[in-house]
Design a protein around this motif. Structure first.
Motif, PDB file in Angstrom:
ATOM      1  N   ALA A  20      72.645 -18.427  54.740  1.00 45.65           N
ATOM      2  CA  ALA A  20      71.744 -17.974  56.015  1.00 45.65           C
ATOM      3  C   ALA A  20      72.243 -18.773  57.108  1.00 45.65           C
ATOM      4  N   ASP A  21      72.974 -19.608  57.060  1.00 44.44           N
ATOM      5  CA  ASP A  21      73.534 -20.492  58.361  1.00 44.44           C
ATOM      6  C   ASP A  21      74.723 -21.223  57.755  1.00 44.44           C
ATOM      7  N   LEU A  22      75.763 -21.526  58.806  1.00 45.55           N
ATOM      8  CA  LEU A  22      76.872 -22.265  58.504  1.00 45.55           C
ATOM      9  C   LEU A  22      77.236 -23.079  59.885  1.00 45.55           C
ATOM     10  N   LYS A  23      77.030 -24.260  60.062  1.00 42.51           N
ATOM     11  CA  LYS A  23      77.465 -25.037  61.420  1.00 42.51           C
ATOM     12  C   LYS A  23      78.237 -26.003  61.020  1.00 42.51           C
ATOM     13  N   VAL A  24      79.400 -26.288  62.132  1.00 41.71           N
ATOM     14  CA  VAL A  24      80.097 -27.497  62.269  1.00 41.71           C
ATOM     15  C   VAL A  24      80.031 -28.077  63.323  1.00 41.71           C
ATOM     16  N   ASN A  25      79.958 -29.387  63.589  1.00 42.16           N
ATOM     17  CA  ASN A  25      80.044 -30.058  64.869  1.00 42.16           C
ATOM     18  C   ASN A  25      81.228 -29.581  65.528  1.00 42.16           C
ATOM     19  N   ARG A  26      81.397 -29.450  66.606  1.00 51.64           N
ATOM     20  CA  ARG A  26      82.675 -28.766  67.405  1.00 51.64           C
ATOM     21  C   ARG A  26      83.821 -29.904  67.327  1.00 51.64           C
ATOM     22  N   GLN A  27      83.261 -31.312  67.285  1.00 52.12           N
ATOM     23  CA  GLN A  27      84.690 -32.129  67.348  1.00 52.12           C
ATOM     24  C   GLN A  27      85.086 -32.309  66.107  1.00 52.12           C
ATOM     25  N   ALA A  28      84.330 -31.893  64.718  1.00 53.37           N
ATOM     26  CA  ALA A  28      84.673 -32.168  63.506  1.00 53.37           C
ATOM     27  C   ALA A  28      85.345 -30.866  62.903  1.00 53.37           C
ATOM     28  N   ARG A  29      85.529 -29.814  63.758  1.00 52.83           N
ATOM     29  CA  ARG A  29      86.070 -28.482  63.299  1.00 52.83           C
ATOM     30  C   ARG A  29      87.544 -28.580  63.035  1.00 52.83           C
ATOM     31  N   GLY A  30      87.957 -27.805  61.800  1.00 49.74           N
ATOM     32  CA  GLY A  30      89.110 -27.978  61.717  1.00 49.74           C
ATOM     33  C   GLY A  30      89.742 -28.864  60.483  1.00 49.74           C
ATOM     34  N   LYS A  31      88.729 -29.589  59.972  1.00 47.67           N
ATOM     35  CA  LYS A  31      89.089 -30.624  58.950  1.00 47.67           C
ATOM     36  C   LYS A  31      88.423 -30.502  57.482  1.00 47.67           C
ATOM     37  N   GLY A  32      88.204 -28.919  57.468  1.00 45.77           N
ATOM     38  CA  GLY A  32      87.791 -28.387  56.029  1.00 45.77           C
ATOM     39  C   GLY A  32      86.437 -28.715  55.818  1.00 45.77           C
ATOM     40  N   ILE A  33      85.471 -29.068  56.506  1.00 45.85           N
ATOM     41  CA  ILE A  33      84.107 -29.342  56.412  1.00 45.85           C
ATOM     42  C   ILE A  33      83.411 -28.108  55.881  1.00 45.85           C
ATOM     43  N   ALA A  34      83.588 -26.981  56.832  1.00 50.20           N
ATOM     44  CA  ALA A  34      82.690 -25.737  56.146  1.00 50.20           C
ATOM     45  C   ALA A  34      83.182 -25.232  54.934  1.00 50.20           C
ATOM     46  N   ALA A  35      84.560 -25.220  54.682  1.00 47.35           N
ATOM     47  CA  ALA A  35      85.006 -24.811  53.307  1.00 47.35           C
ATOM     48  C   ALA A  35      84.427 -25.812  52.299  1.00 47.35           C
ATOM     49  N   ALA A  36      84.453 -27.000  52.643  1.00 41.58           N
ATOM     50  CA  ALA A  36      83.773 -27.819  51.396  1.00 41.58           C
ATOM     51  C   ALA A  36      82.280 -27.566  51.187  1.00 41.58           C
ATOM     52  N   LEU A  37      81.700 -27.308  52.367  1.00 37.66           N
ATOM     53  CA  LEU A  37      80.075 -26.761  52.272  1.00 37.66           C
ATOM     54  C   LEU A  37      79.806 -25.628  51.418  1.00 37.66           C
ATOM     55  N   LEU A  38      80.914 -24.539  51.784  1.00 35.28           N
ATOM     56  CA  LEU A  38      80.834 -23.238  51.016  1.00 35.28           C
ATOM     57  C   LEU A  38      81.053 -23.532  49.644  1.00 35.28           C
ATOM     58  N   GLU A  39      82.209 -24.222  49.151  1.00 37.55           N
ATOM     59  CA  GLU A  39      82.430 -24.572  47.870  1.00 37.55           C
ATOM     60  C   GLU A  39      81.342 -25.362  47.054  1.00 37.55           C
ATOM     61  N   ALA A  40      80.678 -26.307  47.905  1.00 35.71           N
ATOM     62  CA  ALA A  40      79.535 -26.922  47.208  1.00 35.71           C
ATOM     63  C   ALA A  40      78.316 -25.928  46.931  1.00 35.71           C
ATOM     64  N   GLY A  41      78.286 -24.957  48.038  1.00 40.49           N
ATOM     65  CA  GLY A  41      77.355 -23.879  47.643  1.00 40.49           C
ATOM     66  C   GLY A  41      77.475 -23.176  46.384  1.00 40.49           C
ATOM     67  N   ARG A  42      78.695 -22.718  46.464  1.00 41.76           N
ATOM     68  CA  ARG A  42      79.259 -21.660  45.351  1.00 41.76           C
ATOM     69  C   ARG A  42      78.945 -22.340  43.981  1.00 41.76           C
ATOM     70  N   LYS A  43      79.285 -23.731  43.838  1.00 42.35           N
ATOM     71  CA  LYS A  43      79.319 -24.283  42.597  1.00 42.35           C
ATOM     72  C   LYS A  43      77.599 -24.228  42.419  1.00 42.35           C
ATOM     73  N   GLU A  44      77.077 -24.624  43.165  1.00 40.64           N
ATOM     74  CA  GLU A  44      75.464 -24.715  42.857  1.00 40.64           C
ATOM     75  C   GLU A  44      74.848 -23.209  42.723  1.00 40.64           C
ATOM     76  N   ALA A  45      75.379 -22.142  43.182  1.00 40.68           N
ATOM     77  CA  ALA A  45      75.159 -20.856  42.924  1.00 40.68           C
ATOM     78  C   ALA A  45      75.302 -20.505  41.489  1.00 40.68           C
ATOM     79  N   VAL A  46      76.564 -20.875  41.135  1.00 41.23           N
ATOM     80  CA  VAL A  46      76.798 -20.550  39.617  1.00 41.23           C
ATOM     81  C   VAL A  46      75.993 -21.364  38.516  1.00 41.23           C
ATOM     82  N   ASN A  47      75.884 -22.731  39.128  1.00 41.32           N
ATOM     83  CA  ASN A  47      74.867 -23.698  38.147  1.00 41.32           C
ATOM     84  C   ASN A  47      73.519 -23.005  37.875  1.00 41.32           C
ATOM     85  N   ARG A  48      73.069 -22.066  39.013  1.00 34.15           N
ATOM     86  CA  ARG A  48      71.928 -21.536  39.026  1.00 34.15           C
ATOM     87  C   ARG A  48      71.782 -20.043  38.162  1.00 34.15           C
ATOM     88  N   GLY A  49      73.245 -19.712  38.048  1.00 34.18           N
ATOM     89  CA  GLY A  49      73.468 -18.479  37.163  1.00 34.18           C
ATOM     90  C   GLY A  49      73.540 -17.357  38.127  1.00 34.18           C
TER      91      GLY A  49
END
Length: 99
Positions: A20-49
Protein backbone atom coordinates in the motif's frame (compact mmCIF):
# COMPACT_ATOMS: atom_id res chain seq x y z
CA UNK A 1 17.29 6.38 15.97
CA UNK A 2 15.76 7.88 12.83
CA UNK A 3 13.21 6.14 10.66
CA UNK A 4 14.68 5.93 7.17
CA UNK A 5 12.03 3.83 5.45
CA UNK A 6 8.50 2.52 5.68
CA UNK A 7 6.64 -0.22 3.83
CA UNK A 8 2.94 -0.88 4.47
CA UNK A 9 1.63 -4.28 3.38
CA UNK A 10 -2.01 -5.31 3.47
CA UNK A 11 -3.37 -8.84 3.54
CA UNK A 12 -6.52 -9.59 1.59
CA UNK A 13 -8.25 -12.47 -0.16
CA UNK A 14 -5.86 -12.46 -3.13
CA UNK A 15 -2.86 -14.78 -3.37
CA UNK A 16 -0.72 -11.63 -3.23
CA UNK A 17 -0.01 -9.18 -0.44
CA UNK A 18 -0.75 -5.57 -1.40
CA UNK A 19 2.06 -3.03 -1.00
CA UNK A 20 0.00 0.00 0.00
CA UNK A 21 2.90 2.39 0.63
CA UNK A 22 6.67 2.49 0.27
CA UNK A 23 8.70 5.47 1.42
CA UNK A 24 12.38 6.13 2.02
CA UNK A 25 13.76 9.26 3.64
CA UNK A 26 15.23 11.47 0.92
CA UNK A 27 18.69 11.52 2.57
CA UNK A 28 18.72 7.72 2.80
CA UNK A 29 17.78 6.93 -0.80
CA UNK A 30 20.09 4.93 -3.03
CA UNK A 31 21.30 2.70 -0.20
CA UNK A 32 19.08 -0.33 -0.85
CA UNK A 33 16.57 0.42 1.90
CA UNK A 34 13.48 0.15 -0.32
CA UNK A 35 14.77 -3.09 -1.83
CA UNK A 36 15.40 -4.50 1.66
CA UNK A 37 11.89 -3.54 2.77
CA UNK A 38 10.41 -5.23 -0.29
CA UNK A 39 12.45 -8.39 0.28
CA UNK A 40 11.33 -8.55 3.92
CA UNK A 41 7.73 -8.14 2.77
CA UNK A 42 8.12 -10.82 0.12
CA UNK A 43 9.51 -13.28 2.67
CA UNK A 44 6.64 -12.56 5.04
CA UNK A 45 4.14 -12.98 2.19
CA UNK A 46 5.60 -16.40 1.36
CA UNK A 47 5.57 -17.37 5.05
CA UNK A 48 1.84 -16.58 5.05
CA UNK A 49 1.21 -18.75 2.01
CA UNK A 50 0.95 -15.94 -0.52
CA UNK A 51 2.43 -16.01 -4.03
CA UNK A 52 4.09 -12.62 -3.73
CA UNK A 53 3.39 -8.88 -3.69
CA UNK A 54 1.34 -6.59 -5.89
CA UNK A 55 1.23 -2.82 -6.00
CA UNK A 56 0.13 0.10 -8.13
CA UNK A 57 2.20 2.90 -9.62
CA UNK A 58 0.85 5.94 -11.43
CA UNK A 59 1.86 5.90 -15.07
CA UNK A 60 3.34 9.40 -14.81
CA UNK A 61 5.62 8.42 -11.89
CA UNK A 62 8.41 7.08 -14.05
CA UNK A 63 10.85 6.77 -11.13
CA UNK A 64 8.55 4.48 -9.16
CA UNK A 65 7.61 2.41 -12.22
CA UNK A 66 11.26 1.93 -13.17
CA UNK A 67 12.13 1.03 -9.55
CA UNK A 68 9.50 -1.73 -9.40
CA UNK A 69 10.66 -3.17 -12.73
CA UNK A 70 14.29 -3.06 -11.54
CA UNK A 71 13.27 -5.00 -8.42
CA UNK A 72 11.79 -7.78 -10.54
CA UNK A 73 8.13 -6.81 -10.59
CA UNK A 74 6.25 -7.45 -13.84
CA UNK A 75 3.43 -5.39 -15.25
CA UNK A 76 0.13 -7.19 -14.84
CA UNK A 77 -2.25 -4.55 -16.08
CA UNK A 78 -3.07 -0.93 -16.78
CA UNK A 79 -6.10 1.01 -15.61
CA UNK A 80 -6.62 4.05 -17.81
CA UNK A 81 -10.04 4.99 -16.39
CA UNK A 82 -9.30 5.22 -12.69
CA UNK A 83 -8.81 9.01 -12.64
CA UNK A 84 -11.64 9.96 -14.99
CA UNK A 85 -13.73 12.84 -13.69
CA UNK A 86 -11.04 13.84 -11.17
CA UNK A 87 -8.34 16.50 -11.07
CA UNK A 88 -5.88 13.82 -12.16
CA UNK A 89 -7.78 12.95 -15.35
CA UNK A 90 -5.47 11.61 -18.05
CA UNK A 91 -3.32 9.60 -15.67
CA UNK A 92 -3.49 5.85 -15.27
CA UNK A 93 -2.40 3.15 -12.85
CA UNK A 94 0.11 0.44 -13.67
CA UNK A 95 -0.35 -2.83 -11.76
CA UNK A 96 2.88 -4.55 -10.74
CA UNK A 97 3.33 -8.13 -9.46
CA UNK A 98 6.35 -9.76 -7.83
CA UNK A 99 6.56 -13.50 -7.15
Amino acid sequence: ETCVGLAVFEMDWLKYVYLADLKVNRQARGKGIAAALLEAGRKEAVNRGKAGIWTIGQDNNLGACRFYLKQGFVIGGLNTNVYRHTQQEGKGDVYFYWE
